[in-house]
Design a protein around this motif. Structure first.
Motif, PDB file in Angstrom:
ATOM      1  N   GLY A 114      -4.677   2.392  -1.406  1.00  0.00           N
ATOM      2  CA  GLY A 114      -4.600   0.950  -1.199  1.00  0.00           C
ATOM      3  C   GLY A 114      -3.213   0.528  -0.748  1.00  0.00           C
ATOM      4  O   GLY A 114      -3.057  -0.371   0.075  1.00  0.00           O
ATOM      5  N   VAL A 115      -2.186   1.196  -1.266  1.00  0.00           N
ATOM      6  CA  VAL A 115      -0.806   0.894  -0.861  1.00  0.00           C
ATOM      7  C   VAL A 115      -0.594   1.325   0.582  1.00  0.00           C
ATOM      8  O   VAL A 115      -0.014   0.585   1.382  1.00  0.00           O
ATOM      9  CB  VAL A 115       0.213   1.570  -1.801  1.00  0.00           C
ATOM     10  N   THR A 116      -1.069   2.510   0.926  1.00  0.00           N
ATOM     11  CA  THR A 116      -0.952   2.983   2.310  1.00  0.00           C
ATOM     12  C   THR A 116      -1.614   1.984   3.256  1.00  0.00           C
ATOM     13  O   THR A 116      -1.038   1.597   4.281  1.00  0.00           O
ATOM     14  CB  THR A 116      -1.615   4.369   2.464  1.00  0.00           C
ATOM     15  N   TYR A 117      -2.800   1.551   2.896  1.00  0.00           N
ATOM     16  CA  TYR A 117      -3.552   0.591   3.706  1.00  0.00           C
ATOM     17  C   TYR A 117      -2.784  -0.725   3.851  1.00  0.00           C
ATOM     18  O   TYR A 117      -2.637  -1.261   4.959  1.00  0.00           O
ATOM     19  CB  TYR A 117      -4.912   0.365   3.043  1.00  0.00           C
ATOM     20  N   ALA A 118      -2.268  -1.239   2.734  1.00  0.00           N
ATOM     21  CA  ALA A 118      -1.547  -2.514   2.774  1.00  0.00           C
ATOM     22  C   ALA A 118      -0.266  -2.406   3.589  1.00  0.00           C
ATOM     23  O   ALA A 118       0.121  -3.358   4.276  1.00  0.00           O
ATOM     24  CB  ALA A 118      -1.239  -2.981   1.350  1.00  0.00           C
ATOM     25  N   LEU A 119       0.402  -1.259   3.538  1.00  0.00           N
ATOM     26  CA  LEU A 119       1.640  -1.101   4.305  1.00  0.00           C
ATOM     27  C   LEU A 119       1.377  -1.011   5.805  1.00  0.00           C
ATOM     28  O   LEU A 119       2.227  -1.401   6.605  1.00  0.00           O
ATOM     29  CB  LEU A 119       2.437   0.108   3.807  1.00  0.00           C
ATOM     30  N   ILE A 120       0.214  -0.536   6.186  1.00  0.00           N
ATOM     31  CA  ILE A 120      -0.155  -0.560   7.611  1.00  0.00           C
ATOM     32  C   ILE A 120      -0.238  -2.014   8.079  1.00  0.00           C
ATOM     33  O   ILE A 120       0.274  -2.381   9.139  1.00  0.00           O
ATOM     34  CB  ILE A 120      -1.473   0.195   7.852  1.00  0.00           C
ATOM     35  N   TYR A 121      -0.858  -2.851   7.251  1.00  0.00           N
ATOM     36  CA  TYR A 121      -0.930  -4.271   7.580  1.00  0.00           C
ATOM     37  C   TYR A 121       0.429  -4.944   7.480  1.00  0.00           C
ATOM     38  O   TYR A 121       0.698  -5.917   8.179  1.00  0.00           O
ATOM     39  CB  TYR A 121      -1.962  -4.994   6.705  1.00  0.00           C
ATOM     40  N   SER A 145       8.181  -9.240   1.697  1.00  0.00           N
ATOM     41  CA  SER A 145       6.851  -9.052   2.292  1.00  0.00           C
ATOM     42  C   SER A 145       6.336  -7.637   2.033  1.00  0.00           C
ATOM     43  O   SER A 145       5.132  -7.448   1.805  1.00  0.00           O
ATOM     44  CB  SER A 145       6.867  -9.374   3.785  1.00  0.00           C
ATOM     45  N   MET A 146       7.219  -6.641   2.024  1.00  0.00           N
ATOM     46  CA  MET A 146       6.776  -5.289   1.703  1.00  0.00           C
ATOM     47  C   MET A 146       6.324  -5.214   0.239  1.00  0.00           C
ATOM     48  O   MET A 146       5.289  -4.625  -0.070  1.00  0.00           O
ATOM     49  CB  MET A 146       7.868  -4.253   1.958  1.00  0.00           C
ATOM     50  N   LEU A 147       7.072  -5.848  -0.651  1.00  0.00           N
ATOM     51  CA  LEU A 147       6.701  -5.844  -2.070  1.00  0.00           C
ATOM     52  C   LEU A 147       5.336  -6.474  -2.308  1.00  0.00           C
ATOM     53  O   LEU A 147       4.508  -5.937  -3.042  1.00  0.00           O
ATOM     54  CB  LEU A 147       7.753  -6.577  -2.899  1.00  0.00           C
ATOM     55  N   TYR A 148       5.077  -7.635  -1.702  1.00  0.00           N
ATOM     56  CA  TYR A 148       3.778  -8.236  -1.991  1.00  0.00           C
ATOM     57  C   TYR A 148       2.636  -7.503  -1.307  1.00  0.00           C
ATOM     58  O   TYR A 148       1.517  -7.504  -1.806  1.00  0.00           O
ATOM     59  CB  TYR A 148       3.732  -9.754  -1.795  1.00  0.00           C
ATOM     60  N   HIS A 149       2.887  -6.807  -0.229  1.00  0.00           N
ATOM     61  CA  HIS A 149       1.846  -5.955   0.330  1.00  0.00           C
ATOM     62  C   HIS A 149       1.585  -4.754  -0.589  1.00  0.00           C
ATOM     63  O   HIS A 149       0.438  -4.334  -0.761  1.00  0.00           O
ATOM     64  CB  HIS A 149       2.207  -5.498   1.747  1.00  0.00           C
ATOM     65  N   VAL A 150       2.629  -4.205  -1.189  1.00  0.00           N
ATOM     66  CA  VAL A 150       2.466  -3.104  -2.144  1.00  0.00           C
ATOM     67  C   VAL A 150       1.675  -3.587  -3.362  1.00  0.00           C
ATOM     68  O   VAL A 150       0.754  -2.899  -3.825  1.00  0.00           O
ATOM     69  CB  VAL A 150       3.834  -2.505  -2.558  1.00  0.00           C
ATOM     70  N   PHE A 151       1.990  -4.767  -3.900  1.00  0.00           N
ATOM     71  CA  PHE A 151       1.259  -5.313  -5.049  1.00  0.00           C
ATOM     72  C   PHE A 151      -0.216  -5.482  -4.696  1.00  0.00           C
ATOM     73  O   PHE A 151      -1.101  -5.135  -5.482  1.00  0.00           O
ATOM     74  CB  PHE A 151       1.844  -6.656  -5.482  1.00  0.00           C
ATOM     75  N   TYR A 152      -0.471  -6.046  -3.530  1.00  0.00           N
ATOM     76  CA  TYR A 152      -1.856  -6.236  -3.088  1.00  0.00           C
ATOM     77  C   TYR A 152      -2.578  -4.889  -2.991  1.00  0.00           C
ATOM     78  O   TYR A 152      -3.695  -4.725  -3.490  1.00  0.00           O
ATOM     79  CB  TYR A 152      -1.892  -6.952  -1.729  1.00  0.00           C
ATOM     80  N   GLY A 153      -1.953  -3.920  -2.340  1.00  0.00           N
ATOM     81  CA  GLY A 153      -2.573  -2.610  -2.156  1.00  0.00           C
ATOM     82  C   GLY A 153      -2.820  -1.887  -3.466  1.00  0.00           C
ATOM     83  O   GLY A 153      -3.852  -1.231  -3.643  1.00  0.00           O
ATOM     84  N   LEU A 154      -1.865  -1.991  -4.403  1.00  0.00           N
ATOM     85  CA  LEU A 154      -2.061  -1.377  -5.718  1.00  0.00           C
ATOM     86  C   LEU A 154      -3.245  -1.998  -6.447  1.00  0.00           C
ATOM     87  O   LEU A 154      -4.086  -1.290  -7.012  1.00  0.00           O
ATOM     88  CB  LEU A 154      -0.805  -1.521  -6.577  1.00  0.00           C
TER      89      LEU A 154
END
Length: 171
Positions: A114-121, A145-154
Motif C-alpha cells: 500500500g505504501v509503494t502504491y501510494a508513493l507512485i501516486y 505530502s510524502m508523509l501523508y501518502h505513506v500514512f494513506y498507503g499504510l
C-alpha cells in the motif's frame, strides 16, 4: 549458463492456487473502499494540521483540483475539490490497488505494498501540485505530502490485508 535455475519471479503451485482463491468480490471492494476512507482520515493531521501549524496551508490547490469537475459541467470550488479528493481516495484508488497491488513490492509484509502504491501516486501529486514558492515551502510540501501518502498507503494496505486480503494474481 549454469545448470541451476533461479526462482526469482516464479510462482509456486501453492501460490498459484492461493491466487485463484482470492477473487475480487464486492465484499473485497467494500473493504478496500472502507480502508481507503480510513486512510484518508489517517492522513488528515499531516495533510492539513502540519501545514496549518507552519502557516503554509492553502486551499488554492484543492480548488485547482476541483477543475476535474468541469467534465460534469461543475465550476471549481473548495467543496467540490474536497468531494473529488475524498471520492478518489475512497473509491478510485482502493479499487485500483486491488488490481495492481499484487504486482507491487515488497513481497512481505504484503500490507507494505500500500505504501509503494501510494508513493507512485505521490510522484504524480508532486508534479501536479508543486507550489511555486521558496525552497522552504517546496521542502515542506515534499516532506509533508510524502508523509501523508505513506500514512494513506499504510492504512489502505494494512486494513485491506487484515480485513480481507490483497489479491495475488498468477502471472
Amino acid at each position: 549458463m549454469s545448470s541451476e535455475q533461479s526462482n526469482v519471479g516464479s510462482v509456486s503451485a501453492g501460490e498459484a492456487a492461493r491466487a485463484a482463491e482470492v477473487p475480487i468480490t464486492l465484499r473485497l471492494i467494500g473493504i478496500a473502499m472502507l480502508s481507503g476512507f480510513v486512510g484518508m482520515v489517517a492522513m488528515l493531521p499531516v495533510l492539513v494540521g502540519l501545514p496549518a501549524l507552519l502557516d503554509l496551508f492553502s486551499t488554492a490547490p484543492i480548488v485547482r483540483f476541483s477543475t476535474f469537475g468541469s467534465f460534469l459541467g461543475l465550476g471549481p470550488s473548495l467543496a467540490l475539490g474536497i468531494a473529488l479528493f475524498v471520492m478518489g481516495g475512497t473509491l478510485f484508488l482502493p479499487i485500483q490497488f486491488l488490481v495492481v497491488g499484487a504486482y507491487l513490492p515488497p513481497e512481505e509484509p504484503r500490507y507494505a505494498r500500500g505504501v509503494t502504491y501510494a508513493l507512485i501516486y505521490w510522484i504524480a501529486f508532486v508534479m501536479v501540485f508543486l507550489p511555486s514558492t521558496g525552497p522552504l515551502g517546496i521542502g515542506v510540501f515534499l516532506v509533508v505530502s510524502m508523509l501523508y501518502h505513506v500514512f494513506y498507503g499504510l492504512a489502505l494496505g494494512y486494513l485491506l490485508d487484515e480485513w480481507g486480503e490483497i489479491p495475488q494474481h498468477a502471472v
